[in-house]
Design a protein around this motif. Structure first.
Motif, PDB file in Angstrom:
ATOM      1  N   SER A  39       0.856  -1.191   0.000  1.00  0.00           N
ATOM      2  CA  SER A  39       0.000   0.000   0.000  1.00  0.00           C
ATOM      3  C   SER A  39       0.892   1.241   0.000  1.00  0.00           C
ATOM      4  O   SER A  39       1.841   1.320   0.785  1.00  0.00           O
ATOM      5  CB  SER A  39      -0.893   0.005   1.246  1.00  0.00           C
ATOM      6  OG  SER A  39      -1.403   1.316   1.457  1.00  0.00           O
ATOM      7  N   THR A  40       0.565   2.187  -0.860  1.00  0.00           N
ATOM      8  CA  THR A  40       1.352   3.436  -0.877  1.00  0.00           C
ATOM      9  C   THR A  40       1.189   4.194   0.443  1.00  0.00           C
ATOM     10  O   THR A  40       2.055   4.989   0.806  1.00  0.00           O
ATOM     11  CB  THR A  40       0.923   4.346  -2.046  1.00  0.00           C
ATOM     12  OG1 THR A  40      -0.495   4.617  -1.928  1.00  0.00           O
ATOM     13  CG2 THR A  40       1.225   3.727  -3.398  1.00  0.00           C
ATOM     14  N   GLN A  63      -1.112  -2.358  -6.347  1.00  0.00           N
ATOM     15  CA  GLN A  63      -0.979  -2.572  -4.907  1.00  0.00           C
ATOM     16  C   GLN A  63      -1.504  -3.971  -4.576  1.00  0.00           C
ATOM     17  O   GLN A  63      -2.531  -4.391  -5.119  1.00  0.00           O
ATOM     18  CB  GLN A  63      -1.803  -1.568  -4.108  1.00  0.00           C
ATOM     19  CG  GLN A  63      -1.368  -0.113  -4.274  1.00  0.00           C
ATOM     20  CD  GLN A  63      -2.161   0.833  -3.393  1.00  0.00           C
ATOM     21  OE1 GLN A  63      -1.612   1.514  -2.536  1.00  0.00           O
ATOM     22  NE2 GLN A  63      -3.466   0.873  -3.591  1.00  0.00           N
ATOM     23  N   ARG A  67      -5.868  -0.066   0.552  1.00  0.00           N
ATOM     24  CA  ARG A  67      -6.956   0.019   1.531  1.00  0.00           C
ATOM     25  C   ARG A  67      -7.815   1.252   1.327  1.00  0.00           C
ATOM     26  O   ARG A  67      -7.368   2.274   0.817  1.00  0.00           O
ATOM     27  CB  ARG A  67      -6.409  -0.026   2.961  1.00  0.00           C
ATOM     28  CG  ARG A  67      -5.498   1.130   3.350  1.00  0.00           C
ATOM     29  CD  ARG A  67      -5.172   1.041   4.840  1.00  0.00           C
ATOM     30  NE  ARG A  67      -4.241   2.062   5.283  1.00  0.00           N
ATOM     31  CZ  ARG A  67      -2.927   1.887   5.387  1.00  0.00           C
ATOM     32  NH1 ARG A  67      -2.378   0.736   5.052  1.00  0.00           N
ATOM     33  NH2 ARG A  67      -2.169   2.882   5.818  1.00  0.00           N
ATOM     34  N   ARG A  69     -11.362   3.291   3.488  1.00  0.00           N
ATOM     35  CA  ARG A  69     -11.662   3.719   4.855  1.00  0.00           C
ATOM     36  C   ARG A  69     -12.151   2.520   5.666  1.00  0.00           C
ATOM     37  O   ARG A  69     -12.620   1.535   5.107  1.00  0.00           O
ATOM     38  CB  ARG A  69     -12.729   4.817   4.834  1.00  0.00           C
ATOM     39  CG  ARG A  69     -12.274   6.071   4.089  1.00  0.00           C
ATOM     40  CD  ARG A  69     -13.398   7.069   3.970  1.00  0.00           C
ATOM     41  NE  ARG A  69     -14.572   6.472   3.372  1.00  0.00           N
ATOM     42  CZ  ARG A  69     -15.813   6.888   3.597  1.00  0.00           C
ATOM     43  NH1 ARG A  69     -16.043   7.906   4.399  1.00  0.00           N
ATOM     44  NH2 ARG A  69     -16.832   6.301   3.008  1.00  0.00           N
ATOM     45  N   ARG A  72     -11.474  -1.187   4.832  1.00  0.00           N
ATOM     46  CA  ARG A  72     -11.955  -1.865   3.619  1.00  0.00           C
ATOM     47  C   ARG A  72     -10.816  -2.018   2.618  1.00  0.00           C
ATOM     48  O   ARG A  72      -9.849  -1.279   2.654  1.00  0.00           O
ATOM     49  CB  ARG A  72     -13.043  -1.031   2.956  1.00  0.00           C
ATOM     50  CG  ARG A  72     -14.290  -0.918   3.786  1.00  0.00           C
ATOM     51  CD  ARG A  72     -15.258  -0.042   3.005  1.00  0.00           C
ATOM     52  NE  ARG A  72     -16.352   0.380   3.800  1.00  0.00           N
ATOM     53  CZ  ARG A  72     -16.821   1.639   3.838  1.00  0.00           C
ATOM     54  NH1 ARG A  72     -16.268   2.572   3.097  1.00  0.00           N
ATOM     55  NH2 ARG A  72     -17.833   1.940   4.595  1.00  0.00           N
ATOM     56  N   GLU A  75      -9.277  -2.399  -4.368  1.00  0.00           N
ATOM     57  CA  GLU A  75      -8.756  -3.272  -5.425  1.00  0.00           C
ATOM     58  C   GLU A  75      -7.807  -2.455  -6.296  1.00  0.00           C
ATOM     59  O   GLU A  75      -8.175  -1.382  -6.783  1.00  0.00           O
ATOM     60  CB  GLU A  75      -9.893  -3.830  -6.294  1.00  0.00           C
ATOM     61  CG  GLU A  75     -10.938  -4.640  -5.538  1.00  0.00           C
ATOM     62  CD  GLU A  75     -10.346  -5.851  -4.827  1.00  0.00           C
ATOM     63  OE1 GLU A  75      -9.353  -6.409  -5.327  1.00  0.00           O
ATOM     64  OE2 GLU A  75     -10.880  -6.228  -3.769  1.00  0.00           O
ATOM     65  N   ASN A 125     -15.778  11.297  -0.116  1.00  0.00           N
ATOM     66  CA  ASN A 125     -14.475  10.867  -0.648  1.00  0.00           C
ATOM     67  C   ASN A 125     -14.514  10.023  -1.922  1.00  0.00           C
ATOM     68  O   ASN A 125     -13.500   9.440  -2.272  1.00  0.00           O
ATOM     69  CB  ASN A 125     -13.739  10.061   0.429  1.00  0.00           C
ATOM     70  CG  ASN A 125     -14.318   8.668   0.561  1.00  0.00           C
ATOM     71  OD1 ASN A 125     -15.529   8.517   0.658  1.00  0.00           O
ATOM     72  ND2 ASN A 125     -13.479   7.670   0.523  1.00  0.00           N
ATOM     73  N   LYS A 133     -18.287   3.893  -9.235  1.00  0.00           N
ATOM     74  CA  LYS A 133     -17.141   4.532  -8.567  1.00  0.00           C
ATOM     75  C   LYS A 133     -15.884   4.378  -9.423  1.00  0.00           C
ATOM     76  O   LYS A 133     -15.529   3.275  -9.831  1.00  0.00           O
ATOM     77  CB  LYS A 133     -16.950   3.869  -7.195  1.00  0.00           C
ATOM     78  CG  LYS A 133     -15.875   4.492  -6.339  1.00  0.00           C
ATOM     79  CD  LYS A 133     -16.113   4.178  -4.860  1.00  0.00           C
ATOM     80  CE  LYS A 133     -14.894   4.447  -4.029  1.00  0.00           C
ATOM     81  NZ  LYS A 133     -15.118   4.275  -2.582  1.00  0.00           N
ATOM     82  N   ASN A 153      -9.217   4.466 -11.167  1.00  0.00           N
ATOM     83  CA  ASN A 153      -9.218   3.410 -12.182  1.00  0.00           C
ATOM     84  C   ASN A 153      -9.095   4.094 -13.541  1.00  0.00           C
ATOM     85  O   ASN A 153     -10.035   4.747 -13.990  1.00  0.00           O
ATOM     86  CB  ASN A 153     -10.508   2.600 -12.109  1.00  0.00           C
ATOM     87  CG  ASN A 153     -10.763   2.084 -10.696  1.00  0.00           C
ATOM     88  OD1 ASN A 153      -9.836   1.662 -10.007  1.00  0.00           O
ATOM     89  ND2 ASN A 153     -12.009   2.129 -10.251  1.00  0.00           N
TER      90      ASN A 153
HETATM   91  C1  BT5 Z   1     -11.974   4.776  -0.518  1.00  0.00           C
HETATM   92  O1  BT5 Z   1     -12.403   4.079   0.583  1.00  0.00           O
HETATM   93  O2  BT5 Z   1     -12.646   5.015  -1.491  1.00  0.00           O
HETATM   94  C2  BT5 Z   1     -10.520   5.229  -0.443  1.00  0.00           C
HETATM   95  C3  BT5 Z   1      -9.651   4.537  -1.454  1.00  0.00           C
HETATM   96  C4  BT5 Z   1      -8.241   5.028  -1.387  1.00  0.00           C
HETATM   97  C5  BT5 Z   1      -7.334   4.185  -2.229  1.00  0.00           C
HETATM   98  C6  BT5 Z   1      -5.956   4.775  -2.310  1.00  0.00           C
HETATM   99  S1  BT5 Z   1      -4.993   3.997  -3.535  1.00  0.00           S
HETATM  100  C7  BT5 Z   1      -3.590   4.815  -2.992  1.00  0.00           C
HETATM  101  C8  BT5 Z   1      -3.653   4.803  -1.473  1.00  0.00           C
HETATM  102  N1  BT5 Z   1      -3.067   3.549  -0.966  1.00  0.00           N
HETATM  103  C9  BT5 Z   1      -3.990   2.795  -0.357  1.00  0.00           C
HETATM  104  O3  BT5 Z   1      -3.773   1.682   0.179  1.00  0.00           O
HETATM  105  N2  BT5 Z   1      -5.193   3.412  -0.389  1.00  0.00           N
HETATM  106  C10 BT5 Z   1      -5.108   4.703  -1.045  1.00  0.00           C
HETATM  107  P1  BT5 Z   1     -13.912   3.668   0.872  1.00  0.00           P
HETATM  108  O4  BT5 Z   1     -14.808   4.861   0.752  1.00  0.00           O
HETATM  109  O5  BT5 Z   1     -13.870   2.947   2.156  1.00  0.00           O
HETATM  110  O6  BT5 Z   1     -14.292   2.706  -0.309  1.00  0.00           O
HETATM  111  C11 BT5 Z   1     -13.900   1.361  -0.319  1.00  0.00           C
HETATM  112  C12 BT5 Z   1     -14.938   0.592  -1.145  1.00  0.00           C
HETATM  113  O7  BT5 Z   1     -14.819   0.956  -2.530  1.00  0.00           O
HETATM  114  C13 BT5 Z   1     -14.736  -0.912  -1.114  1.00  0.00           C
HETATM  115  O8  BT5 Z   1     -15.389  -1.490  -0.010  1.00  0.00           O
HETATM  116  C14 BT5 Z   1     -15.350  -1.352  -2.450  1.00  0.00           C
HETATM  117  O9  BT5 Z   1     -16.757  -1.405  -2.336  1.00  0.00           O
HETATM  118  C15 BT5 Z   1     -15.053  -0.176  -3.358  1.00  0.00           C
HETATM  119  N3  BT5 Z   1     -13.817  -0.405  -4.151  1.00  0.00           N
HETATM  120  C16 BT5 Z   1     -12.728  -1.149  -3.836  1.00  0.00           C
HETATM  121  N4  BT5 Z   1     -11.803  -1.041  -4.789  1.00  0.00           N
HETATM  122  C17 BT5 Z   1     -12.297  -0.233  -5.745  1.00  0.00           C
HETATM  123  C18 BT5 Z   1     -11.807   0.272  -6.970  1.00  0.00           C
HETATM  124  N5  BT5 Z   1     -10.600  -0.007  -7.438  1.00  0.00           N
HETATM  125  N6  BT5 Z   1     -12.632   1.085  -7.668  1.00  0.00           N
HETATM  126  C19 BT5 Z   1     -13.852   1.430  -7.238  1.00  0.00           C
HETATM  127  N7  BT5 Z   1     -14.377   0.994  -6.077  1.00  0.00           N
HETATM  128  C20 BT5 Z   1     -13.600   0.176  -5.333  1.00  0.00           C
END
Ligand code: BT5
Length: 262
Positions: A39-40, A63, A67, A69, A72, A75, A125, A133, A153
């Motif tokens: 994870s970055t 990655q 992760r 929030r 979770r 991907e 967010n 999304k 993405n």
């Molecule tokens: C977010 O959390 O939307 C924050 C995502 C942040 C990711 C970045 S990548 C660079 C940095 N390094 C990390 O490890 N993280 C940050 P949240 O609102 O909790 O949304 C998570 C939910 O989005 C998951 O439970 C899925 O339903 C959905 N999800 C997972 N991966 C996805 C993806 N690639 N594209 C769209 N939705 C996704």
């Protein structure tokens, strides 16, 4: 346990390529790019603890344990951009969560600059294209810094994403270059971060309105174990979502999951 930076190998070719698109701004000073990391966020947190300066950019093409929030998963297959930025905000700590909207606006504008698409920000967010999304923001406080994580993405095959997700390339025929998008995003973010540092949330509040999803719609807000329904009407002066409840009372929410009902 091996440290995040010790278990990932920096990629000088990627760093050179990114640097070409970053210009001379804040986020070009210290660029750490990797083909693959866990994870970055972990890498940026370790670099911040080691004294790396504000503006440090940690970027990865994949990655293994991205992760979101509340623990979770995010991907993170090939085709996306995954980055974390070290910031040292001079504003009050209570204002730091506003960086989620500062980053969201910057991502929306950068995507628009590059592709002409008009992504919506689902407070607080998420970046949406239509109802799917396309990106997400994660703000975490480390001991000496705020770490802003952004996942988008870009050319990702939607088959490799959760069901309600999409990618830029799936929504437009415009070229979607991850390096150009990173450059545009960093430029926008620097401008909005500077504005926020000097003037607080006020300029963001105005600029965000046209990009917000669900304003005027009836939404369901889930906060922990409580569920509330009402009409999303605006953001307040500190970035909370204002919702008109059935009784006509307007209540401000600092944190919630929002779903559109109608
Ligand atoms: C977010 O959390 O939307 C924050 C995502 C942040 C990711 C970045 S990548 C660079 C940095 N390094 C990390 O490890 N993280 C940050 P949240 O609102 O909790 O949304 C998570 C939910 O989005 C998951 O439970 C899925 O339903 C959905 N999800 C997972 N991966 C996805 C993806 N690639 N594209 C769209 N939705 C996704």
């Amino acid at each position: 346990m091996t440290s995040p930076t010790a278990s990932a190998q920096r990629d000088p070719a990627l760093e050179a390529h990114l640097t070409e698109h970053l210009g001379a701004g804040l986020f070009a000073r210290s660029v750490h790019a990797y083909a693959s990391v866990a994870s970055t966020m972990d890498i940026a947190e370790e670099l911040a603890a080691g004294g790396l300066p504000e503006g440090t950019l940690v970027w990865a093409a994949r990655q293994a344990r991205g992760r979101g929030r509340f623990g979770r998963a995010w991907e993170s297959p090939e085709g996306g951009i995954y980055l974390s930025l070290i910031l040292q905000p001079t504003r009050a700590r209570a204002e730091v969560p506003q960086l989620s909207l500062v980053a969201g606006l910057s991502v929306a504008e950068a995507i628009h600059d590059l592709t002409g698409l008009f992504p919506r920000i689902r407070w607080p967010n998420d970046l949406l294209l239509e109802v799917r999304k396309v990106g997400g923001i994660l703000v975490e406080m480390a001991s000496t810094a705020a770490i802003v994580g952004i996942g988008i993405n870009v050319t990702t095959d939607p088959c490799r994403l959760p069901p309600n997700a999409t990618s830029l390339a799936a929504c437009t025929a415009a070229a979607c270059d991850p390096y150009r998008l990173t450059g545009a995003l960093c430029q926008r973010l620097q401008a909005w971060y500077d504005a926020w540092t000097v003037r607080g949330f006020a300029p963001l509040r105005e600029a965000l309105r046209p990009w917000l999803a669900f304003l005027g719609s009836v939404v369901r807000l889930t906060t922990g174990d409580s569920v509330v329904e009402g009409q999303a009407v605006d953001l307040d002066e500190v970035g909370r979502l204002l919702v008109r409840l059935d009784a006509g009372v307007v209540r401000a929410f600092a944190m919630a999951e929002v779903t559109r009902l109608r």
